[in-house]
Each structure stands twice: as C-alpha cells, then as structure tokens.
Design a protein around this motif. Structure first.
Motif, PDB file in Angstrom:
ATOM      1  N   ALA A  67      23.992  36.195  69.916  1.00  0.00           N
ATOM      2  CA  ALA A  67      23.136  36.513  68.776  1.00  0.00           C
ATOM      3  C   ALA A  67      22.430  35.274  68.252  1.00  0.00           C
ATOM      4  CB  ALA A  67      23.966  37.143  67.660  1.00  0.00           C
ATOM      5  N   ASN A  68      21.192  35.467  67.804  1.00  0.00           N
ATOM      6  CA  ASN A  68      20.427  34.404  67.162  1.00  0.00           C
ATOM      7  C   ASN A  68      20.164  34.712  65.686  1.00  0.00           C
ATOM      8  OD1 ASN A  68      19.797  32.678  69.543  1.00  0.00           O
ATOM      9  ND2 ASN A  68      18.822  34.576  70.243  1.00  0.00           N
ATOM     10  N   LEU A  69      20.485  35.936  65.293  1.00  0.00           N
ATOM     11  CA  LEU A  69      20.183  36.356  63.922  1.00  0.00           C
ATOM     12  C   LEU A  69      21.165  37.436  63.499  1.00  0.00           C
ATOM     13  CD1 LEU A  69      18.165  36.423  61.454  1.00  0.00           C
ATOM     14  CD2 LEU A  69      16.986  38.260  62.672  1.00  0.00           C
ATOM     15  N   ASP A 121      20.535  40.516  66.109  1.00  0.00           N
ATOM     16  CA  ASP A 121      19.269  40.765  66.794  1.00  0.00           C
ATOM     17  C   ASP A 121      19.483  41.255  68.222  1.00  0.00           C
ATOM     18  OD1 ASP A 121      20.299  38.351  67.609  1.00  0.00           O
ATOM     19  OD2 ASP A 121      18.361  37.357  67.796  1.00  0.00           O
ATOM     20  N   THR A 122      20.715  41.226  68.699  1.00  0.00           N
ATOM     21  CA  THR A 122      21.013  41.747  70.043  1.00  0.00           C
ATOM     22  C   THR A 122      21.458  43.207  69.996  1.00  0.00           C
ATOM     23  OG1 THR A 122      23.283  40.900  69.874  1.00  0.00           O
ATOM     24  CG2 THR A 122      21.642  39.485  70.928  1.00  0.00           C
ATOM     25  N   GLY A 123      21.426  43.802  68.811  1.00  0.00           N
ATOM     26  CA  GLY A 123      21.750  45.215  68.687  1.00  0.00           C
ATOM     27  C   GLY A 123      23.209  45.516  68.403  1.00  0.00           C
ATOM     28  N   ASP A 124      24.009  44.500  68.117  1.00  0.00           N
ATOM     29  CA  ASP A 124      25.430  44.711  67.834  1.00  0.00           C
ATOM     30  C   ASP A 124      25.652  44.947  66.340  1.00  0.00           C
ATOM     31  OD1 ASP A 124      26.150  44.384  70.450  1.00  0.00           O
ATOM     32  OD2 ASP A 124      26.582  42.245  70.253  1.00  0.00           O
ATOM     33  N   ASN A 125      26.481  45.933  66.045  1.00  0.00           N
ATOM     34  CA  ASN A 125      26.939  46.155  64.670  1.00  0.00           C
ATOM     35  C   ASN A 125      28.254  45.388  64.514  1.00  0.00           C
ATOM     36  OD1 ASN A 125      28.058  47.082  62.273  1.00  0.00           O
ATOM     37  ND2 ASN A 125      27.506  49.219  62.624  1.00  0.00           N
ATOM     38  N   LEU A 126      28.273  44.398  63.649  1.00  0.00           N
ATOM     39  CA  LEU A 126      29.464  43.552  63.516  1.00  0.00           C
ATOM     40  C   LEU A 126      30.638  44.296  62.900  1.00  0.00           C
ATOM     41  CD1 LEU A 126      27.801  40.210  62.372  1.00  0.00           C
ATOM     42  CD2 LEU A 126      28.575  40.855  64.663  1.00  0.00           C
TER      43      LEU A 126
END
Length: 755
Positions: free
Chosen positions: A228-230, A373-378
């Motif tokens: 992730a970058n964001l 920003d990679t589409g992952d829900n933390l």
C-alpha cells in the motif's frame, strides 16, 4: 376556526395525488440511474479531458498535498469549469461550506461582469461572463455572522472560504432551467482558525492516514507485492428521517419552530404491531424518494437502499460506502435534496432525532473503516482472523481509541435533540462500548490466553466454514443453503463491528457526520501512534516487525482494552452497574458530554494529533453549549405560546360548553352528572397546566439574566426540560379529553397516516 382548518387540511391531504416526475428515457424506456450518475459533477475524468496535461498534473499534485497551486493553473481550471458549468445552464457560482451549525452555507456570485473600453473617446461597456483562478480559490464571507465560539467578534468580521481540491465541484439545478456551480470549500478565520466542520475533518484524516501508513510500513516487508502507498478512511451514512404532509406540518408551530412535537399523545395504534418496518412504501413517499434518487444520482451520490423504518411515517436511505470526505459532502447533499424535493411533493421531511414522543427516533449510523489504495479493507478479518495480524493490530487500535476516548465520542453526538433519542430503547445508551461478536471475542480471548482458538465456543461449524461466514441449512428442500455471517448484530451497541467495519450508531440524524468522525479518526490515530511505538520497540534493528513481534503487541493491547468490549444488552440495568465497575463513563445529558471535550486526556490528544488548536477546541465547546441552551429555550418559549394561545383556550371553551350543558340539563330536570364529572376531571388538569406554565415563564425570565452559558445550559437541562415534561403531561391529558372539534393541532393519528 382552528379545528376547521385542521379538518380541511386532513381531508385535503388524503386527496393529494403523487407528483409525476419524468425520468430520463429512450424509446419510451426509462434509463437506469447509472446513465445519469455524476452528470452534474466536474469529475476528475472531466477535468483530465478539458485541461492540458501539465495543468492537470499540477492539480493532482496539489490535491495530494505535494505542490501549491500557482495562479496560471488556477486560472486554467477556473476557465474549464466555467465553460463546463455554463454549458449546463449555470449563471452563478458559490463556495459551499460547512459552518459550525450542522448545516451548509452558500453565497451566490454571478459569472456576469462588465468590461469597459474606450472607442473614439467614449466609454463602451460590454457584459461578459468571467471566472478567474482567484475567484475559484477563495471567497470572503462574514466570519462574525457564523458560530465561532468567541474566536471572532462583530468587529473582526473577515473570514475566508478556500476551495477543497479533494472534493469535486458540481452544479445544482435551479429555477427556470438555470443552475449554480458549487465549489466545496473550507471556512477559516482571518487568523487561520477552523470555523467549519471540514477543516478539522481533513486534519483528522491526514493524521490517521499518516500513522496508518507508518504502521503498515513497520509490519510489511519492503519487497512484498501489492504494498500500500495510501490509507484512507471510508464511511457509509445510513440516514433516517420522517415524512409528513406539509399542510399538516404548517398547523404545528412546534414542528415548524423546534423540529419536534412539544405536545401530543400517541394514537391507539402506532408501532407496537411491528408492521411498518420494511413495509410497503406509501405511494406519495415512493414518488418523492424516487425523485430524490434521480437528483442525487446526477450529483454523484450513490444511494443504494430505501425502506420503511420502525416508526410510522419514518423511512431510511443509505449510500454505497465512499471515502469519508465524499461521504460527508454527499450526506449533507442528501439532506438538502430531500428538503427541496419533499416540498415539491407537498411533504415535509423531518430530520430531528425525536420529532414524535413514544415512537422510535432517527439516527445517522456511521459505518466507518480504513482502506488502502490497493483495494484492501484494513478491518476485514478474512476467514482466519487469528492469523491476520494486520487486521488485529488495527482492531485493537480501534478498541483502545474507544476505551481511552469513549466520552469524547459521546460528546461528538451530543445535542439537545439527540438526548431525547439516546438510551430510549431505539438508540444506544450513553455508555460507549464495543461489540465484536462471538467469533472475534473468542479469537481475542485465545490470543490473550496464549491458547488455540476454540471455534465451538464461537458457534462456528468448522465443517462448513466459508470465507467470512458459515453455511446455514434452511431445512427446506427447494431453498438453497445460505452463507451466514460469523457475527450476529447487536442493535443496542453504540459501536458495533459488523463484518468489515464499525457501525457508530449513536450519531444523530440531523447532525453532520463530520464532527463525530473527526473525533473517531483522531482517537484511532492516537491509539495507532501508541501501538507504533511498541511495534518499533519490539522489532528493534530488524527491517520490519516479525509475526512474533506483532503478536506480542497485539496480546498486550487485547489485555489493555478488554473492559471496553461488551457482547450483551446495552439497555440492561446490569450493564450500567458493570460498566461503572469497568470505569466506563455513563453520560446521559449533553451539558456533561460537552465538558468531556475539554477533559485533559481528550484535549491533549486532539492537539497532539494536530486536529484542534486550544482556541478551536474551546470555541467548539462554547458553540455546542450555547446551541444547546438556545434550542431548549426556543422550545420552552414555543410551548408557552402554544399552551397559552391554543391549548388553554380550547380547554376553557370545552369547560364552558360542559357547564352550559350541565346547567341546561338541570333546568329541564335531567341528570347532569356526566357533564359535571367531566368538568371535575378537567378542572385540576387545567389549573395545574396554568400553574406550571406560569412557573416556566418566571423561570425563563430569570434565565434571561444568566450570562454564564455553562450555567444556562445546566439550568436548561435540569430545570427547564423537567418543567416542560410536566407541562406536556397535562397538555396531553387535555388532548385526550377535550372535544376533538375544539382541538387546534393535528394529532399524531393524522400526522402519521396521511402520507
């Protein structure tokens, strides 16, 4: 006569036909909303198409906070959006902002300007449409005329609205085929203090995003793919509201002035049969909601669901989840559109948290999470949460935030109107706790106790585990098995985990979601900061924290936060006693909640996270306290007027009619005891009502001399509201006993059913 006006209005409301709205169609076929979605929004795609690539690149860098926009770039964007807006009928533009009053504000400026030139020595004036970069970037409303909590005075009037580049501009359709260009903005004082909801929300998002990335970089190997970058905050706001006939609304001074009924009793049938929830939406209401959805689709607001709520005349809409800045803007737009469209349908929308006593009130459930920003829900636990250490780290961070600053979250939803709803068996109580569900509870307990997870304790069938749930056999041959979520729902919890997000259920229906989310973001950012310190200490000189390092930190915070977790009935007396033992605050009244903003632990956290300055925090406390007092005093004055001018005269007239009837009966030798008995029953009620109204009037005279806003709010809470409740009891007795033909106000029966 008041009764005749009421009767005529009731009859008229029954004969109103639904308003016809022509939806966009092609070949006689109505087109899907997706084809109109965002048509009135100056989207990033629209900008990229209309702007030179270097200009668009500078805009993107500015939006990311990596560059300051220069004059040439601002002029280019202003020209492009002017062309786009004028093509769609725009004649004016406005900086649209969110002052500290739970609403929005706008001042319209025309694109029209006059250009002078000299021809043969004479001045020639030409009318043209212009819009410059400086006009786009900022405007100057009067800062002394908005709530500032003492940061601005009448002679310190200068304030600025500044374009929020993260929020897209849009047009709102106006009258006569015209439209207005809206520029989402922040609102600051001459000295740079935040005078709005959005500035502090932006700060809280930045604080949370920054520390979230630091945590991810500490636990993630640099060579890992899909890194992730964001990190950004997501929000979905379920919006509850009431819709009633507008003509009947105009006959209720309390609804018009205070937003809620100050007198009025329940009809024999209201919500006790539990038949309104998810029932058939009335035709007039469905017509209005459908038009709202069309208007909102054009504005890029993704409304997903609509349905009847629990109380009569109560409904709900909910959007698809978005980034928090868009979600807040879109929720405020949703409320605005519902107000306007309801009027077109001769309906009135009520966003007050408790417009009708005795039935469910309305909330604004804030479904909150964190995504990359990679589409992952933390906050997605995956099918094996016990080994998903990233999820567990962010989960315990939220738990710590609620444990340390639960009273701050309670302050974020406090208001005079929401006090009538919270803890009333339809909304969470004043104790802020977290519900996780049986599976996650067992996972956390097992990690804390350093043992394997016992899924049988969590009610999970290991033979039928699916991702995110289990299979539920309906035991009917023609019905397929369905996937069951791993956690049940706890509707009594103020802060419940619901699969991959937290649902903050205590927010009030008419308030902006910005403030409670700002406080939540800040508290979670602080908790992540604390966790980050421990993670770095655990990893030492290693490039990233190992699974064992992460597990050690997770175990520590599971133990620390255990007291804030509660899986049972939040309304029970046992929980109140247990919460006190755990050290959890039980804040039932708003004036006490407001004070928690200034509690040292909360104030220091908000300042440390860079979300509020000391002056901004004290101003917010002052604004909320003053608003509370003013709202209660407005209600009290409204009640006095209604009782003296309409309720008591109706009672006097009925007593007069009964006395005349009793006298006539006696004169003709007929037993008059029925009339006399009713007179004797009404008289003490009327006398008590008169006495209490007089006492309330005298109390307000004394309170008008009170200059200390904190003392005034406390008096409103502990003296004015109890007196109003006593007055209401007497007024409602009269409503039940005075002849219907004399009663001046539409009753609940009429307000609920004539839609």
């Amino acid at each position: 006569m008041a009764h005749q006006a009421r009767l005529n209005t009731v009859v008229e409301s029954l004969t109103k036909a639904p308003r016809y709205v022509e939806f966009p169609s092609k070949g006689g076929q109505v087109r899907p909303l997706s084809e109109n979605f965002g048509k009135n929004v100056f989207t990033r795609t629209e900008m990229a198409n209309m702007l030179p690539k270097p200009v668009y690149k500078i805009f993107v860098e500015t939006m990311k906070g990596k560059k300051t926009m220069d004059r040439a770039t601002a002029d280019a964007i202003a020209h492009a959006v002017k062309v786009w807006a004028i093509e769609r009928g725009a004649t004016h533009f406005t900086h649209w902002f969110q002052p500290l009053n739970d609403g929005t504000a706008e001042k319209h400026d025309s694109f029209l300007t006059l250009k002078s030139s000299f021809v043969d020595g004479s001045e020639v004036v030409t009318a043209i449409d212009t819009f410059s970069g400086s006009q786009l970037l900022q405007s100057e409303p009067d800062a002394s005329s908005f709530p500032s909590g003492g940061m601005r005075t009448t002679f310190e009037a200068r304030g600025y609205t500044v374009w929020d580049t993260k929020s897209p501009m849009f047009i709102q359709e106006g009258p006569h085929g015209t439209s207005i260009l809206y520029i989402p903005s922040v609102f600051i004082s001459y000295n740079g203090e935040a005078l709005d909801e959005k500035s502090v929300l932006l700060r809280s998002c930045e604080a949370l995003e920054k520390v979230s990335m630091e945590v991810l970089n500490t636990i993630t190997p640099k060579e890992e793919e899909n890194r992730a970058n964001l990190v950004y905050t997501t929000l979905g706001t379920e919006q509850e509201y009431f819709l009633i006939d507008r003509a009947l609304y105009t006959l209720r001074p309390d609804l018009k002035i205070a937003g809620r009924t100050l007198i009025g009793g329940l009809p024999p049938r209201h919500q006790q049969l539990e038949d309104h929830y998810f029932g058939k939406i009335p035709t007039r209401v469905l017509s209005a909601i459908s038009e709202c959805e069309l208007e909102l689709a054009k504005l890029g607001v993704p409304i997903k669901t609509r349905h009847n709520e629990v109380a009569p005349a109560q409904f709900e809409v909910a959007p698809i989840f978005e980034d928090v800045l868009s979600a807040v803007d879109h929720n405020l737009l949703t409320m605005d559109v519902f107000h306007r469209v309801a009027h077109r349908h001769k309906l009135k929308v009520l966003f007050h948290e408790k417009p009708f006593r005795g039935v469910n009130g309305s909330g604004k459930h804030c479904n909150w999470s964190l995504s990359t920003d990679t589409g992952d829900n933390l906050l997605d636990p995956s099918s094996t949460p016990e080994t998903n250490h990233r999820f567990l780290i962010f989960l315990v961070a939220v738990l710590k935030a609620v444990l340390d600053h639960g009273d701050l979250l309670r302050a974020g939803v406090a208001s005079a109107s929401n006090d009538h709803r919270l803890g009333a068996q339809e909304a969470p109580p004043g104790i802020i706790s977290v519900f996780l569900g049986s599976q996650l509870t067992e996972v956390l307990n097992a990690i804390e106790e350093n043992r394997p997870v016992n899924y049988e304790l969590a009610g999970v069938d290991l033979q039928n585990v699916r991702v995110k749930g289990t299979v539920l056999d309906l035991k009917v041959a023609n019905l397929p098995p369905i996937a069951r979520d791993l956690t049940d729902r706890n509707r009594t919890s103020p802060f419940a985990f619901t699969g991959n997000k937290f649902e903050f259920r205590a927010a009030g229906s008419k308030q902006s979601p910005a403030f409670p989310v700002t406080l939540l973001n800040s508290a979670v950012a602080k908790a992540l900061n604390d966790i980050l310190v421990d993670l770095k200490q655990q990893k030492g000189d290693k490039p990233f924290a190992s699974e064992e390092d992460q597990l050690a930190v997770i175990r520590k915070y599971i133990a620390i936060t255990k007291n804030v977790r509660f899986e049972g009935d939040n309304y029970s007396d046992e929980w109140v006693q247990e919460a006190a033992k755990r050290g959890l605050a039980n804040i039932t009244k708003s004036p006490e909640a407001f004070g928690r903003l200034l509690r040292s632990e909360n104030a220091e956290m908000l300042k440390e996270m860079g979300v509020f300055s000391d002056a901004e925090l004290h101003s917010r406390y002052h604004i909320l306290t003053e608003k509370y007092a003013k709202e209660v005093l407005i209600e009290a004055q409204t009640m006095i007027t209604m009782v003296i001018q309409q309720v008591l005269p109706a009672a006097y007239q009925y007593r007069h009619d009964l006395a005349e009837s009793a006298s006539f009966m006696k004169n003709i030798g007929v037993e008059a005891s029925p009339e006399v008995d009713l007179l004797n029953e009404l008289t003490p009620v009327v006398a008590s009502l008169q006495k209490d109204i007089a006492a309330l009037k005298y109390l307000l005279v004394d309170l008008n001399k009170e200059s200390d806003i904190v003392k005034l709010a406390d008096a409103c809470c502990n003296q004015v509201l109890p007196k109003m409740e006593a007055i209401r009891e007497f007024a409602d007795k009269l409503e039940r006993n005075v002849a219907d033909k004399l009663w001046p106000f539409p009753k609940y029966t009429e307000l609920f059913l004539n839609i």
